[in-house]
Design an enzyme around this catalytic site. Structure first.
Site, PDB file in Angstrom:
ATOM      1  N   ASP A 218     119.918 -14.879  85.158  1.00 57.03           N
ATOM      2  CA  ASP A 218     119.934 -13.561  84.539  1.00 57.03           C
ATOM      3  C   ASP A 218     118.829 -12.707  85.144  1.00 57.03           C
ATOM      4  O   ASP A 218     117.675 -13.144  85.199  1.00 57.03           O
ATOM      5  CB  ASP A 218     119.708 -13.714  83.026  1.00 57.03           C
ATOM      6  CG  ASP A 218     119.763 -12.409  82.253  1.00 57.03           C
ATOM      7  OD1 ASP A 218     119.945 -11.337  82.863  1.00 57.03           O
ATOM      8  OD2 ASP A 218     119.620 -12.461  81.016  1.00 57.03           O
TER       9      ASP A 218
ATOM     10  N   SER B 177     120.569  -8.329  74.506  1.00 61.76           N
ATOM     11  CA  SER B 177     120.394  -7.460  75.666  1.00 61.76           C
ATOM     12  C   SER B 177     119.780  -6.116  75.253  1.00 61.76           C
ATOM     13  O   SER B 177     118.643  -6.079  74.797  1.00 61.76           O
ATOM     14  CB  SER B 177     121.733  -7.288  76.401  1.00 61.76           C
ATOM     15  OG  SER B 177     121.558  -6.708  77.658  1.00 61.76           O
TER      16      SER B 177
ATOM     17  N   HIS C  28     123.609 -13.869  82.022  1.00 56.46           N
ATOM     18  CA  HIS C  28     123.453 -12.812  81.049  1.00 56.46           C
ATOM     19  C   HIS C  28     124.771 -12.587  80.296  1.00 56.46           C
ATOM     20  O   HIS C  28     125.850 -12.720  80.858  1.00 56.46           O
ATOM     21  CB  HIS C  28     123.044 -11.509  81.748  1.00 56.46           C
ATOM     22  CG  HIS C  28     122.672 -10.411  80.797  1.00 56.46           C
ATOM     23  ND1 HIS C  28     121.424 -10.315  80.238  1.00 56.46           N
ATOM     24  CD2 HIS C  28     123.395  -9.377  80.294  1.00 56.46           C
ATOM     25  CE1 HIS C  28     121.379  -9.263  79.448  1.00 56.46           C
ATOM     26  NE2 HIS C  28     122.577  -8.687  79.455  1.00 56.46           N
TER      27      HIS C  28
END
Length: 316
Positions: free
Chosen positions: A248, A155, A278
């Site tokens: 996501d 991320s 995610h």
């Protein structure tokens, strides 16, 4: 048509929805970090298996800053290969403890030393603090002349890893490969997936906008060290493994970045996980499909390492 959401993930989301968090814009960084810690305790309900090797905490200096790092040395580590791991959390959340499961698993899966980076967090330390800290650790590791050096992150950490991978040649820092777990790349959030999955799948569009704003601070920079997504050229980036999740908000920008890397002649392996959301790196204890996705990403990254050894004529 999208594949159905992974059933274990659906169960996890229903559990999380039973204890909704307060609006992110009305929360202080301390409250957000406390909430993140609570979430991680639910995601990792069991005592982790002992790490097959040694771990130690250390620091790396970046000017006046002392950057905490955690070093994972597997008992059966393969030579002097090393990965610098950069945690996620929107540049606002997380640290060495939150990254511990992923960093330890990566070290054991690949059989290499992993150095996890506890970079300074926004909004107290906006861009370029996190990038500078992650680069400083990578530079320090590169200075030891390892046989192979990879950078990896999830991320926001994937953003930082990609930024380092793109700028490393200009910084005279050697990076041999990068592993990007569902990276945050585009601060404009213009891809369709930001609308398609704006709410209901853990990471929301509102939260992502908050994180980008916290990281950017007052800076006006659109530098490649902020995000390489719109870099004029990606030539010079290292061989890449990039993973995406089907549900996501960041899915499309990850797919598009992988395509741009390929168009730039960069060896790129894109591994989609169409049934996951995610943050699945943090969900491995609860979602078997997430654990399998992690193994796939780590194994592909390891293949790049083995390939590099073959191409350079180095041996274990």
């Amino acid at each position: 048509m999208s594949e159905p959401l992974d059933p274990d993930t659906a169960t996890l989301l229903a559990e999380i929805d039973q204890q909704p968090a307060p609006p992110i814009a009305q929360s202080t960084p301390e409250q957000l970090r406390a909430g993140f810690s609570d979430l991680l305790r639910r995601l990792h309900p069991h005592t982790p298996a002992p790490f097959a090797g040694t771990t130690r905490d250390d620091t790396v200096r970046n000017g006046p800053a002392e950057i905490p790092v955690r070093v994972y040395q597997p008992t059966d580590a393969d030579g002097d290969d090393v990965v610098v791991y950069i945690h996620g959390g929107g540049w606002v959340l997380g640290g060495l403890d939150s990254a511990d499961p992923a960093a330890a698993e990566l070290a054991m899966t690949m059989g290499v030393r992993v150095i996890s980076v506890g970079y300074r967090l926004a909004p107290e330390h906006p861009y370029p603090a996190a990038y500078d800290d992650a680069l400083a650790v990578t530079r320090s590791v590169a200075a030891t002349n390892p046989r192979w050096l990879g950078v990896a992150g999830d991320s926001a950490g994937g953003n930082l890893a990609a930024a380092i991978g793109r700028t490393a040649p200009d910084e005279h820092v050697r990076v041999d490969a990068q592993l990007l777990f569902y990276p945050a790349l585009d601060p404009t959030m213009r891809a369709a997936s930001h609308t398609d999955f704006a709410d209901g799948f853990l990471l929301t569009r509102e939260a992502m906008a908050f994180y980008w704003a916290a990281y950017k601070g007052d800076a006006e920079s659109t530098s490649e060290s902020f995000t390489p997504y719109d870099a004029a050229s990606l030539i010079g980036s290292p061989p890449t493994v990039i993973t995406t999740a089907g549900y996501d908000p960041l899915r499309d920008e990850g797919e598009q970045f992988a395509a741009r890397l390929l168009d730039s002649g960069i060896q790129t392996i894109h591994i989609p996980s169409p049934t996951l959301i995610h943050g699945w790196v943090d969900q491995m204890d609860r979602v078997p499909a997430a654990a399998e996705a992690f193994r796939q990403g780590a194994s592909a990254f390891n293949e790049l390492r083995i390939q590099h050894r073959s191409q350079t004529g180095t041996s274990p």
